[in-house]
Every structure is written in structure tokens, then in C-alpha cells.
Write a protein that holds these residues in place. Structure first.
Motif, PDB file in Angstrom:
ATOM      1  N   THR A  11      -4.808  86.822  52.615  1.00  0.00           N
ATOM      2  CA  THR A  11      -6.094  86.244  52.741  1.00  0.00           C
ATOM      3  C   THR A  11      -6.853  86.649  51.701  1.00  0.00           C
ATOM      4  O   THR A  11      -7.089  87.829  51.334  1.00  0.00           O
ATOM      5  CB  THR A  11      -6.710  86.604  54.094  1.00  0.00           C
ATOM      6  N   ALA A  12      -7.526  85.852  50.579  1.00  0.00           N
ATOM      7  CA  ALA A  12      -8.512  86.037  49.600  1.00  0.00           C
ATOM      8  C   ALA A  12      -9.636  85.868  49.995  1.00  0.00           C
ATOM      9  O   ALA A  12     -10.048  84.857  50.486  1.00  0.00           O
ATOM     10  CB  ALA A  12      -8.004  85.088  48.286  1.00  0.00           C
ATOM     11  N   VAL A  13     -10.593  86.679  49.741  1.00  0.00           N
ATOM     12  CA  VAL A  13     -11.882  87.049  50.078  1.00  0.00           C
ATOM     13  C   VAL A  13     -12.983  87.068  49.037  1.00  0.00           C
ATOM     14  O   VAL A  13     -12.695  87.898  47.965  1.00  0.00           O
ATOM     15  CB  VAL A  13     -12.211  87.936  51.044  1.00  0.00           C
ATOM     16  N   ALA A  14     -14.004  86.183  48.810  1.00  0.00           N
ATOM     17  CA  ALA A  14     -14.871  86.180  47.684  1.00  0.00           C
ATOM     18  C   ALA A  14     -16.282  86.721  48.089  1.00  0.00           C
ATOM     19  O   ALA A  14     -17.034  85.805  48.437  1.00  0.00           O
ATOM     20  CB  ALA A  14     -14.702  84.672  47.073  1.00  0.00           C
ATOM     21  N   PRO A  15     -16.425  87.827  48.280  1.00  0.00           N
ATOM     22  CA  PRO A  15     -17.702  88.393  48.882  1.00  0.00           C
ATOM     23  C   PRO A  15     -18.970  88.111  47.845  1.00  0.00           C
ATOM     24  O   PRO A  15     -18.726  87.853  46.676  1.00  0.00           O
ATOM     25  CB  PRO A  15     -17.549  89.876  49.120  1.00  0.00           C
ATOM     26  N   THR A  16     -20.017  87.780  48.489  1.00  0.00           N
ATOM     27  CA  THR A  16     -21.289  87.495  47.542  1.00  0.00           C
ATOM     28  C   THR A  16     -22.450  88.399  47.810  1.00  0.00           C
ATOM     29  O   THR A  16     -23.205  88.550  46.946  1.00  0.00           O
ATOM     30  CB  THR A  16     -21.791  86.074  48.202  1.00  0.00           C
ATOM     31  N   THR A  17     -22.414  89.358  48.765  1.00  0.00           N
ATOM     32  CA  THR A  17     -23.596  90.151  49.048  1.00  0.00           C
ATOM     33  C   THR A  17     -22.957  91.398  48.513  1.00  0.00           C
ATOM     34  O   THR A  17     -23.921  92.685  48.622  1.00  0.00           O
ATOM     35  CB  THR A  17     -23.708  90.209  50.486  1.00  0.00           C
ATOM     36  N   VAL A  18     -21.593  91.851  48.496  1.00  0.00           N
ATOM     37  CA  VAL A  18     -21.084  93.332  47.978  1.00  0.00           C
ATOM     38  C   VAL A  18     -20.168  92.949  47.030  1.00  0.00           C
ATOM     39  O   VAL A  18     -19.593  91.831  46.665  1.00  0.00           O
ATOM     40  CB  VAL A  18     -20.548  93.852  49.079  1.00  0.00           C
ATOM     41  N   GLU A  19     -19.801  93.970  46.126  1.00  0.00           N
ATOM     42  CA  GLU A  19     -19.211  93.921  45.186  1.00  0.00           C
ATOM     43  C   GLU A  19     -17.492  94.108  45.603  1.00  0.00           C
ATOM     44  O   GLU A  19     -17.345  94.898  46.181  1.00  0.00           O
ATOM     45  CB  GLU A  19     -18.978  95.015  44.014  1.00  0.00           C
ATOM     46  N   ALA A  20     -16.797  93.107  45.268  1.00  0.00           N
ATOM     47  CA  ALA A  20     -15.320  93.169  45.821  1.00  0.00           C
ATOM     48  C   ALA A  20     -14.592  94.709  45.471  1.00  0.00           C
ATOM     49  O   ALA A  20     -13.904  95.175  46.298  1.00  0.00           O
ATOM     50  CB  ALA A  20     -14.352  92.138  45.104  1.00  0.00           C
ATOM     51  N   GLU A  21     -14.794  95.027  44.251  1.00  0.00           N
ATOM     52  CA  GLU A  21     -14.172  96.178  43.875  1.00  0.00           C
ATOM     53  C   GLU A  21     -14.803  97.671  44.678  1.00  0.00           C
ATOM     54  O   GLU A  21     -13.805  98.531  44.854  1.00  0.00           O
ATOM     55  CB  GLU A  21     -14.371  96.619  42.299  1.00  0.00           C
ATOM     56  N   LYS A  22     -15.881  97.488  45.130  1.00  0.00           N
ATOM     57  CA  LYS A  22     -16.623  98.336  45.923  1.00  0.00           C
ATOM     58  C   LYS A  22     -15.894  98.540  47.309  1.00  0.00           C
ATOM     59  O   LYS A  22     -15.734  99.631  47.793  1.00  0.00           O
ATOM     60  CB  LYS A  22     -18.023  98.360  45.891  1.00  0.00           C
ATOM     61  N   VAL A  23     -15.843  97.397  47.961  1.00  0.00           N
ATOM     62  CA  VAL A  23     -14.850  97.182  48.893  1.00  0.00           C
ATOM     63  C   VAL A  23     -13.585  97.846  49.240  1.00  0.00           C
ATOM     64  O   VAL A  23     -13.361  98.788  49.912  1.00  0.00           O
ATOM     65  CB  VAL A  23     -15.134  95.810  49.356  1.00  0.00           C
ATOM     66  N   ARG A  24     -12.843  97.755  48.157  1.00  0.00           N
ATOM     67  CA  ARG A  24     -11.538  98.305  47.701  1.00  0.00           C
ATOM     68  C   ARG A  24     -11.806  99.603  47.816  1.00  0.00           C
ATOM     69  O   ARG A  24     -10.879 100.487  48.265  1.00  0.00           O
ATOM     70  CB  ARG A  24     -11.032  97.646  46.569  1.00  0.00           C
ATOM     71  N   SER A  25     -12.529 100.296  46.894  1.00  0.00           N
ATOM     72  CA  SER A  25     -12.791 101.487  46.837  1.00  0.00           C
ATOM     73  C   SER A  25     -13.099 102.171  48.012  1.00  0.00           C
ATOM     74  O   SER A  25     -12.614 103.285  48.335  1.00  0.00           O
ATOM     75  CB  SER A  25     -13.871 101.883  45.603  1.00  0.00           C
ATOM     76  N   VAL A  26     -14.152 101.870  48.663  1.00  0.00           N
ATOM     77  CA  VAL A  26     -14.615 102.628  49.904  1.00  0.00           C
ATOM     78  C   VAL A  26     -13.201 102.463  51.090  1.00  0.00           C
ATOM     79  O   VAL A  26     -13.182 103.389  51.610  1.00  0.00           O
ATOM     80  CB  VAL A  26     -15.787 101.920  50.479  1.00  0.00           C
TER      81      VAL A  26
END
Length: 384
Positions: A300-315
């Protein structure tokens, strides 16, 4: 805590403990009668998984190697081919056909959209001289989380009469129903590190009788990937070259596990995990990159608009030891991808969703109700 990693990417996928233990056994001679018995069992179960009476050929390669083998064995330089491209892997097959001197015609769709079967139908119907020799497409486009309409596209190819259909089923084989013989698919490639629940290193190619007839006149040079040699060896429960013996041990065990679960249950499990993941993302206010009617069962591919995708992955990685996949090519940094393919359970999905909720809160994503994602996923599991 060490050794608590959770791999939630579309490949490599998690490997069951039974498979890992099988691979730890001491290797035996690959020309021995004992190993021939293992190959015989594997071959029978590969035919079951692929829903075909034809032998499924196993090569020591990734899914890309399997697809390249599938392309070069049945075509000749200058042949006219259609390549459907709506993501990174569709583009890769076009690059391969270009590299081998084929006359490549690309039918494209925006990344995140499915390929329109009607465009392919029109192209095939316009080919009254029957010059098109193959239609090549990715069934489950891993880079975008899109599932293309293979059944409809295949029907149009069959109506053409001359063209072969060549399918990248690398992340769909073992996740969705692909009745190869019933549909008459000609060349279907896949890889061990996806739905098979085995580490990378093995590629699989299912080939129809129609494709084997094309093999007799195909002129692209080949040696290691000459599938005729693999066909002869497979019929004798052998291999033309030295196989990765310990991976074969793992494949034997994984196929036994899959057969015990049953095809319908495997497909239903992937369907539940997909629906639950997508419902959770919507409940958390995260836009989905692919539409519901073309959603991959692998990722499932998610395209966040309120947070950065790479920051999500990092955390997710640093705080929860959960690996998510990032975007590729022009989608790098714009999406993250949650794999739910192979040895993934409902518990894994719920764990990821709960951890993602905590991650989103840490990153300042305020447009969600606490617990909404987990509740949405749990509701899907309870209803199915």
C-alpha cells in the motif's frame, strides 16, 4: 531491544522460522538422488501454486532475471512488442526490450493509475498484419501499489491471436489469484523473496505451449538463461547449472506451508491485510496513492501531505524497528509504502498501524483521532 525488527516492505519479505531452519541444513550434492527428490516435490508444488500443468522453471536469479529470461527466450531482434508501463518496473521491462533490440512501443499511464486495457485493445486491433509479437506488463506495480487488470488485458491479447502475453507477477504470484492455464498466460515470471516467503535468489518462469513454439524460432542470444536447457533438466528433476541448494531447502519448506494453508486462504489473507491497511490509512487522514479499484495486494502506497514521508520512515525504523519502503524515482520522498506480502499476519498489520499512529503524533499530524487507524483495521479483520 535487539532482534525485534519487523520488515514491512514489498521485498525482501519476512521469512518464516521453519524456512530459515531448513536453509541451515548441510548442503548435499545437487546431482544426487536425494536432491532430485527435493526438486521433484518443489516442481509439483510450483505447478500447484501457479495453477498450471506445465513445468515451472527455476533459475538462480532475482525476479528481474526471471523476467529477462522470459523475454529473451521467445522473441527475436526487431520484433514489435508492447510494454505497458505505469511505474518503475514497467519502465524496466521496456529498458530490457530496448537493450535486446526489440521494437518497443510503450503504453503508459500516470504513476498511481492502472494501465487502461482499452488502449492496449485498440493497439492490438489496429495490428491487422499481426506484427505485434508480445504484450509485456507488470501485474502488481510495486513502485506505486497498483494492480493492473491482467484478466482483461489478457483477453485482448488472446483476441489478437498472434501476440504472446508476458507477465511480471513478481509481487502478485502467491498473493492474488492467477489461474495461468485457465487464462492461457504465456510467460509468467516471479521471485522467491516476495510471496514465496524465501530469501532473494530464486526466479520462476511459467511457460505455455504457445510460447515454447515461439522459442523454436527466437533468435536473441542466450546461454545461462536458455530456458530450453531448464525445461529439459526440470523434466528430469534436475537443473542445468549448480542451484543454491540451501535456498531450495527453504523453498521446499515454504511451498509445504503454502500448500497447507491453501490457495483460497492465501488469497483471502492478502485481501484482508490490504483492506485493513487501506482502511487504517484513510482513518488516519493519510491519502492513498493508488485507487481502491486498482489496489495491489502486496503493498500500500501512502502519499502524506501533513508530514514528510521520509521522516515517517525514519521514526518508524528508529523508534519501533519497523522498516517501511520509500518512493522510487520521481516518487522519492513523496510516498512511503507498507508491504503486506507473504509471511504477514493480521497482528503484523495492527502492530504497524499502531506504531504509525504514534509516529504521526510525534511528527505533528493532528488531523486524526487517536486509535482510529487500529480500530479501522480491526473492524476489517472482524468482518472478514
Amino acid at each position: 531491544m535487539e532482534n525485534k525488527d519487523l520488515l514491512m516492505i514489498p521485498g525482501p519479505t519476512p521469512v518464516p522460522e521453519n524456512v530459515l531452519l531448513a536453509q541451515a541444513k548441510h548442503p548435499i550434492g545437487h546431482r544426487s538422488p536425494d536432491f532430485s527428490e527435493i526438486i521433484a516435490e518443489i516442481n509439483e508444488n510450483l505447478k500447484w501454486l501457479h495453477q498450471t500443468q506445465q513445468d515451472v522453471l527455476t533459475v538462480t536469479a532475482s525476479g528481474t532475471g526471471a523476467m529477462e529470461a522470459g523475454i529473451i527466450n521467445f522473441l527475436s531482434p526487431g520484433d514489435r512488442v508492447i510494454v505497458a508501463s505505469n511505474g518503475k518496473f514497467g519502465e524496466r521491462w521496456a529498458e530490457i526490450t530496448d537493450a535486446f533490440g526489440l521494437q518497443t512501443e510503450r503504453i503508459t499511464a500516470e504513476w498511481g493509475d492502472a494501465v487502461d486495457p482499452e488502449v492496449i485493445r485498440e493497439k492490438l486491433e489496429a495490428d491487422t498484419s499481426k506484427e505485434i509479437k508480445a504484450v509485456i506488463l507488470t501485474h502488481s506495480e510495486t513502485s506505486t501499489g497498483v494492480l493492473n487488470d491482467l484478466e482483461t488485458i489478457n483477453r485482448h491479447v488472446k483476441n489478437h491471436g498472434e501476440a504472446l502475453i508476458m507477465v511480471d507477477a513478481v509481487t502478485s504470484l502467491g498473493a492474488v489469484n492467477i489461474p495461468i492455464d485457465e487464462w492461457g498466460l504465456d510467460v509468467v515470471g516471479s521471485g522467491s523473496q516476495k510471496g514465496y516467503m524465501v530469501p532473494p535468489g530464486l526466479g520462476f518462469i511459467a511457460v505455455s505451449e504457445k510460447a515454447w513454439k515461439a522459442y523454436e524460432t527466437a533468435k536473441i542470444p542466450k546461454f545461462y538463461f536458455d530456458l530450453g536447457a531448464y525445461r529439459k533438466s526440470t523434466a528430469k528433476n534436475s537443473t542445468p547449472f549448480t542451484p543454491p541448494i540451501n535456498l531450495m531447502y527453504g523453498l521446499q519448506t515454504a511451498l509445504q506451508m503454502m500448500r497447507n494453508e491453501g490457495l483460497e486462504n492465501i488469497f483471502a489473507r492478502h485481501e484482508r491485510n490490504t483492506l485493513a491497511t487501506r482502511a487504517a490509512m484513510e482513518a488516519l487522514g493519510l491519502p492513498l496513492f493508488a485507487p481502491n479499484n486498482a489496489a495491489s495486494r502486496a503493498v500500500t502506497a501512502v502519499a502524506p501531505t501533513t508530514v514528510e514521508a521520509e521522516k515517517v520512515r525514519s521514526v518508524m525504523k528508529k523508534q519501533f524497528n519497523i522498516a517501511l519502503a520509500g518512493g522510487q524515482n520521481q516518487l522519492k520522498g513523496k510516498i512511503f509504502r507498507i508491504g503486506h506480502l507473504g509471511f504477514i499476519s493480521e497482528r503484523d498489520v495492527l502492530t504497524v498501524v499502531g506504531s504509525l499512529e504514534a509516529t504521526l503524533r510525534e511528527l505533528g499530524h493532528e488531523t486524526m483521532t487517536p486509535g482510529a487507524g487500529v480500530a479501522a483495521a480491526a473492524r476489517i479483520f472482524a468482518e472478514s
